[in-house]
Design an enzyme around this catalytic site. Structure first.
Site, PDB file in Angstrom:
ATOM      1  CD  GLU A 110      16.530 101.264  -7.919  1.00  0.00           C
ATOM      2  OE1 GLU A 110      16.428 100.753  -6.790  1.00  0.00           O
ATOM      3  OE2 GLU A 110      15.798 100.953  -8.889  1.00  0.00           O
ATOM      4  CE1 TYR A 112      20.053  98.319  -7.740  1.00  0.00           C
ATOM      5  CE2 TYR A 112      19.477  99.265  -9.874  1.00  0.00           C
ATOM      6  CZ  TYR A 112      19.098  98.774  -8.637  1.00  0.00           C
ATOM      7  OH  TYR A 112      17.767  98.736  -8.303  1.00  0.00           O
ATOM      8  CD  GLU A 201      18.405  93.205  -3.092  1.00  0.00           C
ATOM      9  OE1 GLU A 201      17.299  92.816  -3.485  1.00  0.00           O
ATOM     10  OE2 GLU A 201      18.600  94.306  -2.558  1.00  0.00           O
TER      11      GLU A 201
END
Length: 216
Positions: A110, A112, A201
């Site tokens: 994952e 970012y 988010e």
């Protein structure tokens, strides 16, 4: 940490099918395509969130007293593309952030590239692995491991890779290849790309954003 709550969002991104009516406005979790872009939206159901797909690569989202949500537009599969985005993000004073967000498989990663965050740095508690100069700014590189957490492959153990921009911004160009190269140089290996979105988010907060995504 805020990053740990993001992981729950990924249980919704694999295999959810959107009806044509759901492609424009969503208040419940789902993924799909809209105007040639992939999109993903997830909420834990606390508070209220309204996610809307706009023209081309644009979307807007507003949230009020949420537990956690994440949503955005981009591509599936992800790639080492150059992404340009712009818009407004009303999350600078609350627990929220704006990032390029994606997953790979084999290995399951994952990742970012955080362009801006509000009252909490989502990489807090992570292990710093270096820095990168890219697109007019400095990004700090971090790595964390998640053990038995939700993912696009179900409950799994996997690593998170982070690039967190020191000079926060909402709009500009992100040369993703530079981050992939820097991560590789730091020993952080990606796998085969799944999806990649420019994501908003929110966590235990209220706010709004309107973002438009482009790629060259």
């Amino acid at each position: 940490m805020l990053g740990s709550t993001l992981l729950v969002a990924l249980t919704a991104v694999a295999g959810a099918v959107a009806s044509p009516l759901e492609l424009v406005t969503r208040t419940s979790p789902g993924t799909g395509t809209h105007n040639g872009f992939f999109y993903s939206f997830w909420t834990d159901g606390q508070g209220s969130v309204n996610y809307n797909n706009g023209a081309a690569g644009s979307y807007d989202v507003s949230w009020n007293n949420v537990g956690n949500f994440v949503g955005g537009k981009g591509w599936k599969p992800g790639a080492a593309r150059t992404i340009t985005y712009n818009g407004t993000w009303n999350g600078a004073n609350v627990n929220s952030y704006l990032s390029i967000y994606g997953w790979t498989r084999n290995p399951l990663i994952e990742y970012y590239v955080v362009e801006s965050y509000g009252s909490y740095n989502p990489s807090s508690g992570a292990t710093k692995r270096g820095t990168i100069q890219s697109d007019g700014g400095t990004y700090d590189i971090y790595q964390t491991q998640r053990v038995n957490q939700p993912s696009i492959e179900g409950t799994s153990t996997f690593y998170q890779f982070w690039s967190v921009r020191q000079q926060k911004r909402v709009g500009g160009t992100v040369t993703i290849q530079n981050h992939f190269n820097a991560w590789t140089s730091a020993g952080l290996k990606l796998g085969s790309h799944d999806y990649q979105i420019v994501a908003t988010e929110g966590y235990h907060s209220s706010g709004s954003a309107r973002i438009e995504v482009h790629a060259s």
